[in-house]
Write an enzyme that holds these catalytic residues in place. Structure first.
Site, short mmCIF file in Angstrom:
data_model
loop_
_atom_site.label_atom_id
_atom_site.label_comp_id
_atom_site.label_asym_id
_atom_site.label_seq_id
_atom_site.Cartn_x
_atom_site.Cartn_y
_atom_site.Cartn_z
N HIS A 236 0.84 -1.21 0.00
CA HIS A 236 0.00 0.00 0.00
C HIS A 236 0.88 1.25 0.00
CE1 HIS A 236 1.08 0.69 4.22
NE2 HIS A 236 0.91 -0.59 4.40
N ARG B 156 -5.92 0.87 4.00
CA ARG B 156 -4.74 1.41 3.31
C ARG B 156 -4.40 0.57 2.07
NH1 ARG B 156 -3.09 -0.73 8.31
NH2 ARG B 156 -1.24 -2.09 8.37
#
Ligand SMILES: O=C(O)[C@H](O)COP(=O)(O)O
Length: 243
Positions: free
Chosen positions: A9, A60
């Site tokens: 991420h 995320r």
């Protein structure tokens, strides 16, 4: 030859604040949002496309995937979410500042907690508000399956179980896949794919938001891997260290 793209991420708010995150569900920082946009653009510019994607149940990683797929005009493809791809659970360290923790317990101890294969950080108490077993996104977990802390080996076990049960069969059906996950989830996959011994992966860090492309043979063994957008190919088995 099959390709699969892994991506950690984009930078999260707690990456920016240098805090242990684990299963805490923090979002991307502004920089992390931009990293995800850049990743989507470079994947599209290099002619990549995907039939399906896999991610964790943490925002995320999910938002990184959404942004990448938006940039590639692929938001319509199937996306599979599983807690098995969540970041390594950091136990009672979750939320603590990494530098403050090193000052309190020593650099070596923190390095052990972060990078040793079989050492678990101090466990959460079930009475701790950070213990989120009752959250609806974890209803699939059986009693006692929700971690109070995890070693890297604990994380690898659940990641590789999911890889073998869900992801590898899809690759064998010639599906072009993307996995949007976390630093230690991807380290687990890299270690497995490149057959790197535990002592060889201690200093391996995965950069945020950079597509990591694996080309696999018919036995799902890596033929080569490279970070998209980084100059040249990497030596087989060598992934650049990133802070
Ligand atoms: O969970 C975290 O804190 C980070 O995403 C990974 O942290 P680490 O690099 O200290 O494992």
């Amino acid at each position: 030859m099959m390709k699969i793209v892994l991506i950690r991420h984009g930078q999260s708010v707690w990456n920016l604040e240098n805090r242990f995150t684990g299963w805490t569900d923090v979002d991307l920082s502004d920089n992390g949002l931009e990293e995800a946009r850049q990743a989507g653009m470079i994947l599209k510019q290099n002619g990549f496309s995907f039939d399906a994607a896999y991610t964790s149940v943490l925002k995320r990683a999910i938002r990184t995937l959404w942004i990448v797929l938006h940039e590639m005009d692929l938001m319509w493809i199937p996306v599979y979410k599983s807690w098995c791809l969540n970041e390594r659970h950091y136990g009672a360290l979750q939320g603590l500042n990494k530098d403050d923790t090193a000052k309190k317990y020593g650099e070596d101890q923190v390095h052990q907690w972060r990078r040793s294969a079989d050492i678990r950080p101090p466990a959460l108490e079930k009475s701790d508000p950070r213990y989120e077993a009752s959250h609806p996104k974890y209803k699939a977990l059986k009693e006692g399956q929700f971690p109070l802390t995890e070693s890297l080996e604990d994380t690898e076990r659940r990641v590789l179980k999911y890889w073998n049960e869900a992801i590898a069969p899809a690759i064998r059906k010639d599906q072009k896949l993307m996995i949007s996950a976390h630093g230690n989830t991807i380290r687990a996959l890299v270690q497995y794919l490149d057959n790197i011994p535990s002592n060889g992966i201690v200093n391996l860090n995965i950069p945020t938001g950079v597509p990591l492309v694996y080309e696999l043979d018919e036995n799902l063994k890596p033929v080569r891997h490279y970070y998209l957008g980084m100059e040249g190919e990497l030596e087989p088995g060598v992934i650049p260290h990133h802070f």
